[in-house]
Scaffold this motif. Structure first.
Motif, mmCIF file in Angstrom:
data_model
loop_
_atom_site.group_PDB
_atom_site.id
_atom_site.type_symbol
_atom_site.label_atom_id
_atom_site.label_comp_id
_atom_site.label_asym_id
_atom_site.label_seq_id
_atom_site.Cartn_x
_atom_site.Cartn_y
_atom_site.Cartn_z
ATOM 1 N N VAL A 241 0.854 -1.188 0.000
ATOM 2 C CA VAL A 241 0.000 0.000 0.000
ATOM 3 C C VAL A 241 0.889 1.236 0.000
ATOM 4 O O VAL A 241 1.826 1.341 0.801
ATOM 5 C CB VAL A 241 -0.930 0.021 1.229
ATOM 6 C CG1 VAL A 241 -1.865 1.226 1.164
ATOM 7 C CG2 VAL A 241 -1.738 -1.274 1.315
ATOM 8 N N CYS A 253 -8.869 0.160 2.925
ATOM 9 C CA CYS A 253 -8.417 -1.207 2.630
ATOM 10 C C CYS A 253 -7.963 -2.010 3.843
ATOM 11 O O CYS A 253 -7.409 -3.101 3.672
ATOM 12 C CB CYS A 253 -7.295 -1.185 1.593
ATOM 13 S SG CYS A 253 -5.767 -0.360 2.122
ATOM 14 N N ILE A 315 -1.561 -1.002 -4.022
ATOM 15 C CA ILE A 315 -2.749 -0.205 -3.733
ATOM 16 C C ILE A 315 -2.318 1.242 -3.528
ATOM 17 O O ILE A 315 -1.435 1.523 -2.708
ATOM 18 C CB ILE A 315 -3.481 -0.739 -2.488
ATOM 19 C CG1 ILE A 315 -3.924 -2.194 -2.721
ATOM 20 C CG2 ILE A 315 -4.678 0.136 -2.149
ATOM 21 C CD1 ILE A 315 -4.593 -2.836 -1.515
ATOM 22 N N LEU A 346 -7.605 3.274 -4.433
ATOM 23 C CA LEU A 346 -8.476 3.391 -3.267
ATOM 24 C C LEU A 346 -9.708 4.233 -3.585
ATOM 25 O O LEU A 346 -9.661 5.161 -4.404
ATOM 26 C CB LEU A 346 -7.713 4.024 -2.109
ATOM 27 C CG LEU A 346 -6.634 3.142 -1.463
ATOM 28 C CD1 LEU A 346 -5.662 3.983 -0.656
ATOM 29 C CD2 LEU A 346 -7.284 2.077 -0.591
ATOM 30 N N PHE A 393 -12.360 -1.443 -5.162
ATOM 31 C CA PHE A 393 -11.191 -0.796 -5.740
ATOM 32 C C PHE A 393 -11.441 -0.570 -7.228
ATOM 33 O O PHE A 393 -12.307 -1.201 -7.833
ATOM 34 C CB PHE A 393 -9.944 -1.668 -5.559
ATOM 35 C CG PHE A 393 -9.652 -2.008 -4.127
ATOM 36 C CD1 PHE A 393 -8.821 -1.201 -3.363
ATOM 37 C CD2 PHE A 393 -10.222 -3.127 -3.532
ATOM 38 C CE1 PHE A 393 -8.561 -1.502 -2.039
ATOM 39 C CE2 PHE A 393 -9.967 -3.440 -2.207
ATOM 40 C CZ PHE A 393 -9.135 -2.628 -1.456
#
Length: 403
Positions: A241, A253, A315, A346, A393
């Motif tokens: 992330v 998330c 992410i 996101l 997502f």
């Protein structure tokens, strides 16, 4: 270094591989054989405790084990997996040897070879033995083929199903181990997914009584079910992330991250300000998982996936928020790293609010991480800690507007 933060020193530090070792012996009605197991294991080099987990014995296993010098832990829930999990959690050392309670016909002095086989980068040493009366059909016809197909990095092991092994328990989330006799395989897969290596050591020969084929019937179904469930969890896929804030991670998330960590996967979160109040909430939510790490955003350039990672899921914040460094860094990782990687965007901005231009195309179940996410949301004091059992997502598709 906090133990929950993944770091190469967890598996390569010389002090770790020379450290003392605990022995865990799950036992049910083994009063006749337990004393020799305890005495032999306690006499091995580097062993400084023997734990016997009494799993609802109806004989004198517990009292006999205690009299022989073992520390006895009671586990009322029946099942080998529940017993070894209790023993692993109770151990005072990171390195643990798991052995059975009925090995009185084994030359257990050879078990020291597993201790000696510890090496930099190795997190698990499986014991290999030869049994002229047992053709090992479960191992040969189910476990090894399954590993070769699902986890090729483990396909070269000779005795992956061995229930005698030494491992570094600090590498895995012990409370998440399965309760069935697939637990030994669960340890194997979790250590592998953590990025640590798996070795084997020859521990001699034993001649068991010939086993009826029905012995393997119920075991086959349990082991096959375990492999199928584990395959669906995709634990060798690594999540990274790249976020502006911890609030963005928690709201966008965290459920997915925790679900992946509980299964045994690796997660690394890079944040602009990991020391913020929201960052502390995120750290505390993840700190129980040895395969989780939270790092400053600037460290992302030096990130390297585990050798065992099959792919990366990157992410990042949605570019429409004006925060484009996450996508830029993710694109650089895609280009530089020798592993397949996708980029997911996101649905929330750095303050945790839904963004208008978001177009969801991927929904992931977060049931296994929902409670942790709800607790973290409550600590953010946003007035509403409710969370849906799915997180959504948007797949990033390059459009030329990221520079």
């Amino acid at each position: 270094m906090a133990r929950w933060c993944r770091d190469e020193s967890v598996v390569t530090d010389k002090d770790s591989i020379d450290a003392p070792v605990s022995v865990v012996v799950p036992a049910k009605d083994e009063a006749r054989t337990i004393v020799r197991v305890i005495e032999t294991m306690a006499a091995l080099p580097k062993i400084d405790e023997v734990i016997v987990v009494d799993n609802n014995s109806t004989d004198e296993t517990a009292s006999v084990a205690a009299a022989a010098g073992a520390r006895v832990v009671a586990e009322a829930q029946p099942g080998m997996g529940h017993a070894i999990r209790a023993g692993f959690i109770a151990a005072r050392n990171d390195w643990v040897i798991k052995v059975d309670a009925d090995l009185d016909r084994f030359d257990m002095s050879l078990f020291s070879r597993m201790i000696e086989a510890r090496a930099p980068g190795v997190g698990l040493v499986k014991g290999i033995w030869q049994d002229p009366r047992d053709p090992m059909p479960m191992t040969r016809y189910l476990v090894i083929p399954a590993l070769r197909q699902m986890y090729p990095g483990l396909g070269g092991l000779l005795a992956p199903n061995s229930g005698i092994y030494a491992f570094d328990r600090s590498l895995i989330a012990l409370p998440e181990l399965v309760g069935s006799y697939a637990a030994d395989l669960d340890v194997l897969l979790r250590v592998h997914a953590s990025g640590a290596g798996v070795a084997e050591a020859d521990i001699g020969r034993i001649a068991n009584n010939p086993r009826d084929p029905s012995h393997y019937a119920s075991m086959t179904e349990v082991i096959m079910g375990f492999f199928l469930r584990k395959r669906d969890l995709r634990i060798t896929e690594e999540i990274v992330v790249l976020a502006e804030s911890a609030t963005q991670v928690i709201t966008g998330c965290l459920g997915r991250l925790v679900a992946h960590l509980r299964a045994g996967g690796r997660v690394t979160v890079f944040l602009r300000n990991p020391g913020s109040s929201a960052g502390r909430v995120l750290n505390e939510a993840l700190q129980v998982f040895p395969t989780a790490a939270v790092r400053p955003f600037g460290d992302a350039a030096g990130f390297r996936p585990a050798d065992t990672s099959s792919c990366l899921h990157l992410i990042a914040p949605h570019p429409s928020t004006g925060q484009q460094d996450g996508v830029r860094t993710a694109l650089a990782m895609q280009e530089a790293l020798d592993v397949d990687a996708d980029i997911l965007l996101l649905s929330v901005d750095p303050d945790g609010y839904e963004i208008a231009d978001f177009r969801a195309d991927t929904g992931l179940d977060i049931a296994e991480g929902l409670a942790v996410k709800q607790a973290a949301l409550a600590r953010l004091d946003r007035g509403n800690s409710d969370a849906l059992p799915r997180e959504v997502f948007e797949t990033y598709l390059p459009s030329g507007d990221i520079s």
